[in-house]
Design a protein around this motif. Structure first.
Motif, PDB file in Angstrom:
ATOM      1  N   LEU A   1       0.814  -1.213   0.000  1.00 22.23           N
ATOM      2  CA  LEU A   1       0.000   0.000   0.000  1.00 22.23           C
ATOM      3  C   LEU A   1       0.850   1.266   0.000  1.00 22.23           C
ATOM      4  O   LEU A   1       0.514   2.249  -0.662  1.00 22.23           O
ATOM      5  N   ASP A   2       1.943   1.250   0.722  1.00 18.16           N
ATOM      6  CA  ASP A   2       2.784   2.444   0.824  1.00 18.16           C
ATOM      7  C   ASP A   2       3.281   2.884  -0.554  1.00 18.16           C
ATOM      8  O   ASP A   2       3.104   4.043  -0.961  1.00 18.16           O
ATOM      9  N   HIS A   3       3.876   1.960  -1.279  1.00 18.29           N
ATOM     10  CA  HIS A   3       4.392   2.291  -2.612  1.00 18.29           C
ATOM     11  C   HIS A   3       3.268   2.675  -3.569  1.00 18.29           C
ATOM     12  O   HIS A   3       3.373   3.664  -4.306  1.00 18.29           O
ATOM     13  N   LEU A   4       2.194   1.903  -3.539  1.00 19.21           N
ATOM     14  CA  LEU A   4       1.087   2.150  -4.469  1.00 19.21           C
ATOM     15  C   LEU A   4       0.479   3.543  -4.278  1.00 19.21           C
ATOM     16  O   LEU A   4       0.252   4.271  -5.248  1.00 19.21           O
ATOM     17  N   TYR A   5       0.219   3.911  -3.029  1.00 16.24           N
ATOM     18  CA  TYR A   5      -0.426   5.211  -2.795  1.00 16.24           C
ATOM     19  C   TYR A   5       0.531   6.378  -3.001  1.00 16.24           C
ATOM     20  O   TYR A   5       0.116   7.440  -3.479  1.00 16.24           O
ATOM     21  N   HIS A   6       1.811   6.195  -2.674  1.00 20.15           N
ATOM     22  CA  HIS A   6       2.768   7.257  -2.985  1.00 20.15           C
ATOM     23  C   HIS A   6       2.867   7.457  -4.499  1.00 20.15           C
ATOM     24  O   HIS A   6       2.900   8.595  -4.984  1.00 20.15           O
ATOM     25  N   GLU A   7       2.904   6.355  -5.227  1.00 19.09           N
ATOM     26  CA  GLU A   7       3.015   6.432  -6.687  1.00 19.09           C
ATOM     27  C   GLU A   7       1.784   7.102  -7.300  1.00 19.09           C
ATOM     28  O   GLU A   7       1.898   8.022  -8.126  1.00 19.09           O
TER      29      GLU A   7
END
Length: 209
Positions: A22-28
């Motif tokens: 989730l961290d990478h996906l939402y930052h992206e």
């Protein structure tokens, strides 16, 4: 992410992996489409993921349940709940197309087979649901007017079918017309000061139809 593991220690390896992504996906996605405020994106796990999972401290959705997330925004509380309850079906809706685009992309990246996301107004949704969840999209009287005809009559949970609403602050005035509403303080479940005034409000079926 450590907070998730602290409060939900029984996650499967797949669930851990999904929450970690989730961290990478939402930052992206937030770089392309601003679905989470800039000041909140770095507190994603506390202010969005764990906050969403506050509902899970009040309600354990049974397999085969059907849950509607109204005004899901970037996918909260629906996406974290869908990870935690893979055998429950979640229908995430919002009126803003770009937000639904993000939700669909995140669900696809996580391979969440139990999530459907659509741009649609709550009033236009067909079908009925065991529970309707949301994060403070409007005041309770207006929210009830949107969803009051969309709750299943047949019970399968300990809590009566109805609304599970994430709200903060003093809700006395807002809930004055709903005497059977129950407030659950998230500070009873989570230690972070962010949750001091945060609540889950359960409003059962027979008081919304």
């Amino acid at each position: 992410m450590q907070d998730i593991l602290t409060y939900f220690p029984d996650l499967t390896d797949i669930q851990k992996e999904q929450f970690e992504k989730l961290d990478h996906l939402y930052h992206e996605w937030n770089e392309k489409i601003n679905v989470i405020s800039r000041k909140d994106i770095d507190a994603l796990y506390t202010k969005h993921v764990l906050h969403s999972l506050g509902i899970a401290k009040v309600m354990k959705f049974e397999p085969g349940s059907y849950v509607l997330d109204v005004g899901t925004g970037g996918g909260f509380p629906g996406i974290p709940l869908a990870i935690l309850f893979p055998e429950t079906r979640f229908y995430l809706i919002d009126v803003i197309a770009k937000k639904i685009k993000v939700v669909q992309a995140v669900a696809e990246a996580l391979e969440l087979k139990n999530v459907k996301a659509e741009q649609i107004r709550a009033e236009n949704v067909k079908g009925d649901f065991d529970f309707i969840v949301s994060r403070a999209v409007t005041n309770m009287p207006d929210f009830v007017s949107w969803v009051k005809t969309k709750i299943k009559k047949q019970q399968k949970h300990q809590l009566k079918n109805g609304i599970l609403y994430l709200k903060g602050g003093d809700l006395t005035e807002e809930l004055k017309d709903f005497p059977k509403a129950t407030e659950y303080n998230l500070a009873d479940f989570f230690e972070d000061e962010f949750f001091e005034t945060k609540k889950v409000v359960h409003l059962p079926l027979k008081f919304v139809v």
